[in-house]
Structure formats: structure tokens, C-alpha cells
Scaffold this active site. Structure first.
Site, PDB file in Angstrom:
ATOM      1  N   HIS A  62      32.661  39.806  34.483  1.00 23.10           N
ATOM      2  CA  HIS A  62      34.117  39.926  34.653  1.00 23.10           C
ATOM      3  C   HIS A  62      34.590  39.242  35.933  1.00 23.10           C
ATOM      4  O   HIS A  62      34.357  39.736  37.041  1.00 23.10           O
ATOM      5  CB  HIS A  62      34.479  41.426  34.667  1.00 23.10           C
ATOM      6  CG  HIS A  62      35.939  41.699  34.664  1.00 23.10           C
ATOM      7  ND1 HIS A  62      36.656  41.926  33.507  1.00 23.10           N
ATOM      8  CD2 HIS A  62      36.845  41.768  35.667  1.00 23.10           C
ATOM      9  CE1 HIS A  62      37.921  42.136  33.805  1.00 23.10           C
ATOM     10  NE2 HIS A  62      38.065  42.038  35.121  1.00 23.10           N
ATOM     11  N   HIS A  64      38.095  36.664  37.481  1.00 19.89           N
ATOM     12  CA  HIS A  64      39.368  35.962  37.246  1.00 19.89           C
ATOM     13  C   HIS A  64      39.374  34.733  38.158  1.00 19.89           C
ATOM     14  O   HIS A  64      39.753  34.833  39.323  1.00 19.89           O
ATOM     15  CB  HIS A  64      40.566  36.841  37.616  1.00 19.89           C
ATOM     16  CG  HIS A  64      40.628  38.169  36.928  1.00 19.89           C
ATOM     17  ND1 HIS A  64      41.471  38.411  35.866  1.00 19.89           N
ATOM     18  CD2 HIS A  64      39.970  39.336  37.146  1.00 19.89           C
ATOM     19  CE1 HIS A  64      41.329  39.679  35.469  1.00 19.89           C
ATOM     20  NE2 HIS A  64      40.415  40.264  36.232  1.00 19.89           N
ATOM     21  N   GLU A 142      43.106  36.239  27.567  1.00 19.40           N
ATOM     22  CA  GLU A 142      43.738  37.538  27.807  1.00 19.40           C
ATOM     23  C   GLU A 142      45.094  37.662  27.114  1.00 19.40           C
ATOM     24  O   GLU A 142      45.933  36.768  27.197  1.00 19.40           O
ATOM     25  CB  GLU A 142      43.920  37.749  29.310  1.00 19.40           C
ATOM     26  CG  GLU A 142      44.386  39.150  29.653  1.00 19.40           C
ATOM     27  CD  GLU A 142      44.326  39.408  31.140  1.00 19.40           C
ATOM     28  OE1 GLU A 142      43.540  40.262  31.565  1.00 19.40           O
ATOM     29  OE2 GLU A 142      45.067  38.751  31.895  1.00 19.40           O
ATOM     30  N   SER A 146      53.980  44.017  27.111  1.00 21.76           N
ATOM     31  CA  SER A 146      54.293  45.344  26.576  1.00 21.76           C
ATOM     32  C   SER A 146      55.660  45.358  25.895  1.00 21.76           C
ATOM     33  O   SER A 146      55.971  46.274  25.135  1.00 21.76           O
ATOM     34  CB  SER A 146      54.268  46.376  27.709  1.00 21.76           C
ATOM     35  OG  SER A 146      55.241  46.031  28.682  1.00 21.76           O
ATOM     36  N   HIS A 181      44.750  42.934  28.345  1.00 25.96           N
ATOM     37  CA  HIS A 181      44.972  43.147  29.779  1.00 25.96           C
ATOM     38  C   HIS A 181      44.783  44.611  30.171  1.00 25.96           C
ATOM     39  O   HIS A 181      43.961  44.916  31.024  1.00 25.96           O
ATOM     40  CB  HIS A 181      46.344  42.628  30.227  1.00 25.96           C
ATOM     41  CG  HIS A 181      46.570  42.851  31.690  1.00 25.96           C
ATOM     42  ND1 HIS A 181      47.293  43.926  32.171  1.00 25.96           N
ATOM     43  CD2 HIS A 181      46.131  42.188  32.776  1.00 25.96           C
ATOM     44  CE1 HIS A 181      47.291  43.889  33.499  1.00 25.96           C
ATOM     45  NE2 HIS A 181      46.594  42.843  33.889  1.00 25.96           N
ATOM     46  N   HIS A 208      40.763  45.968  30.535  1.00 25.05           N
ATOM     47  CA  HIS A 208      40.854  46.841  31.717  1.00 25.05           C
ATOM     48  C   HIS A 208      41.287  48.223  31.210  1.00 25.05           C
ATOM     49  O   HIS A 208      42.153  48.323  30.343  1.00 25.05           O
ATOM     50  CB  HIS A 208      41.941  46.342  32.678  1.00 25.05           C
ATOM     51  CG  HIS A 208      41.647  45.015  33.328  1.00 25.05           C
ATOM     52  ND1 HIS A 208      42.397  43.894  33.103  1.00 25.05           N
ATOM     53  CD2 HIS A 208      40.700  44.662  34.213  1.00 25.05           C
ATOM     54  CE1 HIS A 208      41.916  42.893  33.825  1.00 25.05           C
ATOM     55  NE2 HIS A 208      40.878  43.320  34.498  1.00 25.05           N
ATOM     56  N   GLU A 211      42.028  52.073  35.455  1.00 28.47           N
ATOM     57  CA  GLU A 211      41.586  51.560  36.758  1.00 28.47           C
ATOM     58  C   GLU A 211      42.101  52.428  37.901  1.00 28.47           C
ATOM     59  O   GLU A 211      41.423  52.575  38.910  1.00 28.47           O
ATOM     60  CB  GLU A 211      42.097  50.117  36.916  1.00 28.47           C
ATOM     61  CG  GLU A 211      41.774  49.490  38.262  1.00 28.47           C
ATOM     62  CD  GLU A 211      42.174  48.032  38.369  1.00 28.47           C
ATOM     63  OE1 GLU A 211      42.856  47.532  37.451  1.00 28.47           O
ATOM     64  OE2 GLU A 211      41.804  47.388  39.363  1.00 28.47           O
ATOM     65  N   ASP A 307      34.769  41.045  39.453  1.00 31.34           N
ATOM     66  CA  ASP A 307      36.217  40.920  39.318  1.00 31.34           C
ATOM     67  C   ASP A 307      36.616  39.601  39.995  1.00 31.34           C
ATOM     68  O   ASP A 307      35.742  38.795  40.336  1.00 31.34           O
ATOM     69  CB  ASP A 307      36.934  42.140  39.930  1.00 31.34           C
ATOM     70  CG  ASP A 307      38.193  42.514  39.150  1.00 31.34           C
ATOM     71  OD1 ASP A 307      38.718  41.662  38.410  1.00 31.34           O
ATOM     72  OD2 ASP A 307      38.662  43.664  39.275  1.00 31.34           O
TER      73      ASP A 307
HETATM   74  C1  BEZ Z   1      53.712  43.778  30.884  1.00 33.74           C
HETATM   75  O1  BEZ Z   1      53.888  42.749  30.259  1.00 33.74           O
HETATM   76  O2  BEZ Z   1      54.059  44.867  30.466  1.00 33.74           O
HETATM   77  C2  BEZ Z   1      53.036  43.744  32.224  1.00 33.74           C
HETATM   78  C3  BEZ Z   1      52.622  42.544  32.769  1.00 33.74           C
HETATM   79  C4  BEZ Z   1      51.992  42.524  34.010  1.00 33.74           C
HETATM   80  C5  BEZ Z   1      51.749  43.716  34.686  1.00 33.74           C
HETATM   81  C6  BEZ Z   1      52.162  44.911  34.125  1.00 33.74           C
HETATM   82  C7  BEZ Z   1      52.806  44.923  32.896  1.00 33.74           C
HETATM   83 FE   FE2 Z   2      39.871  42.367  36.323  1.00 36.10          FE
END
Ligand code: BEZ
Ligand code: FE2
Length: 403
Positions: A62, A64, A142, A146, A181, A208, A211, A307
Site C-alpha cells: 500500500h 500513494h 481508486e 460519495s 477510497h 481504507h 482509520e 502508505d
Molecule cells: C467524497 O467524495 O465524499 C470525499 C472525497 C475526499 C475526501 C472525503 C470525501
Molecule cells: Fe492509504
């Protein structure tokens, strides 16, 4: 054919002395140097320095790469101020991270003996570097988003990246893969679609998960520090999923969950029962102040991983293992060193579905040679001395090629 000889060879069951390995791009035979030399008289013989230990190449599951420019931009100490600083500096950091910088970090990983890494990619920017890197790369595309309004568009972009990584599979050491993500940042509808893609194409899958305390509070109660974050950036006050719903979405496909420091025993037992595994990032967890994963009680396999430089100070697997030795200060030290080495070799290979991580006939010829500073007085301490003393490995091979 090549034959490599070292004073010790690492196996998950212990170190064996006075053996050699014959290999092409894969391991052909393990035996004494005399026997292998007789059997393969034309082989190129590679002798290692005294007190060397031949390991399978290490696997960092893992990382980035796109955040490799971070040195002092992001705020360490606590999760939420760190996430805010990521939002604030993300564009600058990603913008100033060019291919040369990412390749420099791949080379730094190689010098620490990492011959395979799992690259978590948000935008696909790392693909060109990962194609050219000397290592094998599990390329985790990734998925993030949301907000239901943008979900289809984000999913479309994600699938384009998945296809681009699939198209390099044959011409490079890339294995296409999928990363979710996190529970708070991915809408459950596109999450399930992405899990189905992983399942259909048998792609490695990671996410993830739990965390931070802030993530737990948000998913459980819609409260805590993430509440203000979602109000500010997304104008929403309700999480898109909860802990159970998120876990259940992965029920039918083994997944590598990153962090899990805030998972409770019931959740960890559930993950174990469903055949999942954990990527444990000790320095990232410590630097972001999110807690300690109790690896001594885990009933599921785990890997130790660096990470990204967004939450670390180096991508060296030995720096990471030394941090784990200090973080898990109640675990007997020899036992811990042994389990850390297993976590970055055979366990990591099994978790990512790779044919390396062990020195056995038929496995890929990926090796890292660690040279101890003097002869180990007691064989049972080799694992610890290797972890404590190694800054760089003395030789590294990927697919039988010396780098
Ligand atoms: C989201 O798209 O909801 C999001 C993106 C980055 C960090 C946290 C939430
Ligand atoms: Fe990570």
C-alpha cells in the site's frame, strides 16, 4: 541460468544455511552450490558477501506515489487536521509531483528490497512510471465519490482508468486492481459496481477502513469531526453508509483492508470470517494519531505497508518494520521481527495473489539480499538483526534480473 549462493536463505519456517538457488525468471531449483554447479555447469554464479541472507523480494502492499512531494506541507498529529491539510494542499502536492520524483521513490523502495508494490492511484497519473519501474506493480485504481449526483461520472472515469491499467498488463509488470477510497467517501451504489468488477475479472481489491475515531463516529452516529468537513465541502450532514453495510459489500470477495485501527473485535472477527486481510501502516497510524492496530490479537493475515509520503517520512520497508518493532512494544521482539518479515513476503504474496514471496521452485525469481554486519551468533536472531540493521539491501533481483 543463474545460481545465487548466500550463507542463509529465508523461508517462512526459518533460515536455512549453505544452500543455493538456481533461477531464470523463475526459481528452478534449491540445493547445495556443489550440486547445482554440477547440474548447471554453464550457469552464471552469483556469490554474495559473507553473512548475507537471501530473501524473496519484499512486497509493500500500500503506497500513494502521487503524494511523493509532501515533506512539510501536510499536518501530522491528528487525523482531521491532516485531512483538512490534504484538501488544502492536494493540488500543489500532486501538481509538483512529476514522473522523475515518483521514479526516484520507486528506486528508493527498490534499494530497501521492495520488488513489488501496490500503488493506490486516484487519477491514473502514476501509470506511466509504474510501467517503467523495475518492480512489479499491483496498480490499484481508486474509486472515490460519495455524492450521488456525480457518482456515475466518477464511476465512468474510474472504469476508464481500470481499462487503461488492464491494457498494460501484457507489456509490463503491472497487475490491474481496484481500490475503494473509504466508507465515508464512496457511494454504496458505485461501491458495489466496483466490487463486482473486481470479482468478475479476479482483480486484487483494497479499501481504507476505520482509520480514525472521526470516521467511526461519522459512520456510527453521523457526528464528530467529519460532520463539519462534509457540511463544508459537500453540503451534507448524513453519511452515505454505515460500518456494517460497508463491510457486507465485500462479503463475497477477499479484500485487503487498510488500517482498521478503529475496528472493534466483532468487526475484526467478521473480516477474518470472510477471508479478508489487513494492510497495517504503523508509521502512518502513529503520525496521524489514529491509534495502534493490535496485531498480536489478529485472526486474519496482515501485511506491513508504508502508505504514501502523505503520511510518512520514507517508503523504505525496513524503516517501516523498525517502526513496527517500536510501536508494538509488548510483543516479544524476536517473534515480532519474524512475523513482520512473513507479512511482507509470503503473506503479502498470498493476499495479492502473486506468484512470489517465497523461495521455492516455480516462484518468480524476485530476491533481496540482506548482508548482516557480522556473523549471527544465534540463528534464531537473524530475523531481528536483518530488520534492525538493514538500511539498504546489497543486491536485488526482479524476474531474475539484477538491478
Ligand atoms: C467524497 O467524495 O465524499 C470525499 C472525497 C475526499 C475526501 C472525503 C470525501
Ligand atoms: Fe492509504
Amino acid at each position: 541460468m543463474k545460481i545465487i549462493y548466500a550463507d542463509f536463505i529465508y523461508t517462512p519456517k526459518g533460515f536455512i544455511a549453505n544452500q543455493a538457488v538456481a533461477f531464470t525468471d523463475t526459481i528452478q531449483e534449491v540445493g547445495t552450490l556443489e550440486v547445482l554447479e554440477t547440474k548447471y555447469p554453464d550457469a552464471n554464479i552469483i556469490k554474495t558477501e559473507p553473512n548475507s541472507v537471501l530473501f524473496p523480494g519484499f512486497i509493500n502492499t500500500h503506497v500513494h506515489l502521487e503524494f511523493s512531494a509532501n515533506k512539510t506541507s501536510l499536518k501530522y498529529g491528528s487525523f482531521m487536521p491532516w485531512l483538512d491539510s490534504v484538501i488544502e494542499h492536494r493540488e500543489d502536492l500532486v501538481g509538483s509531483c512529476d514522473n522523475a520524483m515518483m521514479m526516484g521513490e520507486c528506486e528508493a523502495m527498490l534499494r530497501s528490497g521492495i520488488t513489488t508494490f501496490g500503488a493506490i492511484s486516484s487519477f491514473g497519473n502514476e501509470l506511466e512510471v509504474c510501467e517503467k519501474a523495475p518492480q512489479r506493480v499491483v496498480f490499484f485504481n481508486e474509486l472515490i465519490g460519495s455524492n450521488a449526483q456525480y457518482a456515475d461520472m466518477l464511476y465512468g472515469d474510474f472504469m476508464e482508468r481500470v481499462k487503461a491499467s488492464m491494457s498494460c498488463e501484457k507489456s509490463s509488470y503491472i497487475t490491474p486492481a481496484i481500490a475503494i477510497h473509504s466508507p465515508y467517501s464512496v457511494h454504496p451504489i458505485i461501491l458495489q459496481k466496483a466490487v463486482n468488477v473486481a470479482k468478475e475479472h479476479k482483480l486484487p481489491l483494497c479499501a481504507h477502513f476505520l482509520e480514525s475515531q472521526a470516521e467511526r463516529e461519522w459512520l456510527e452516529h453521523g457526528e464528530g469531526e467529519l460532520k463539519g468537513f462534509f457540511k463544508k465541502y459537500f453540503n451534507t450532514e448524513t453519511p452515505v453508509t454505515n460500518i456494517q453495510e460497508f463491510m457486507y459489500a465485500f462479503d463475497t470477495y477477499p479484500t485487503h483492508f487498510t488500517h482498521c485501527v478503529q475496528a472493534n473485535q466483532v468487526e475484526l472477527d467478521y473480516l477474518a470470517q470472510k477471508g479478508h486481510s489487513i494492510a497495517h501502516c504503523p508509521r502512518s497510524n502513529r503520525y496521524l494519531g489514529v491509534g495502534r492496530l493490535p496485531i498480536e490479537n489478529l485472526k486474519l493475515p496482515f501485511t506491513v505497508a508504508t502508505d504514501g509520503l502523505s503520511s510518512n517520512d520514507s517508503l523504505s520497508i525496513f524503516d517501516e518494520m523498525r517502526a513496527a518493532i517500536l510501536l508494538h512494544n509488548d510483543i516479544p521482539i524476536q517473534e515480532l521481527a519474524t512475523s513482520l518479515l512473513k507479512s511482507v513476503t509470503s503473506d503479502a504474496a498470498d493476499i495479492l495473489g502473486l506468484n512470489n514471496g517465497r523461495i521455492e521452485i516455480g516462484k518468480l525469481a524476485d530476491f533481496a539480499v540482506v548482508t548482516l554486519r557480522e556473523a549471527p551468533k544465534r540463528e534464531e536472531e537473524i530475523a531481528l538483526w536483518a530488520v534492525l540493521h538493514t538500511k539498504e539491501v546489497s543486491k536485488v533481483f526482479v524476474g531474475g534480473e539484477h538491478f
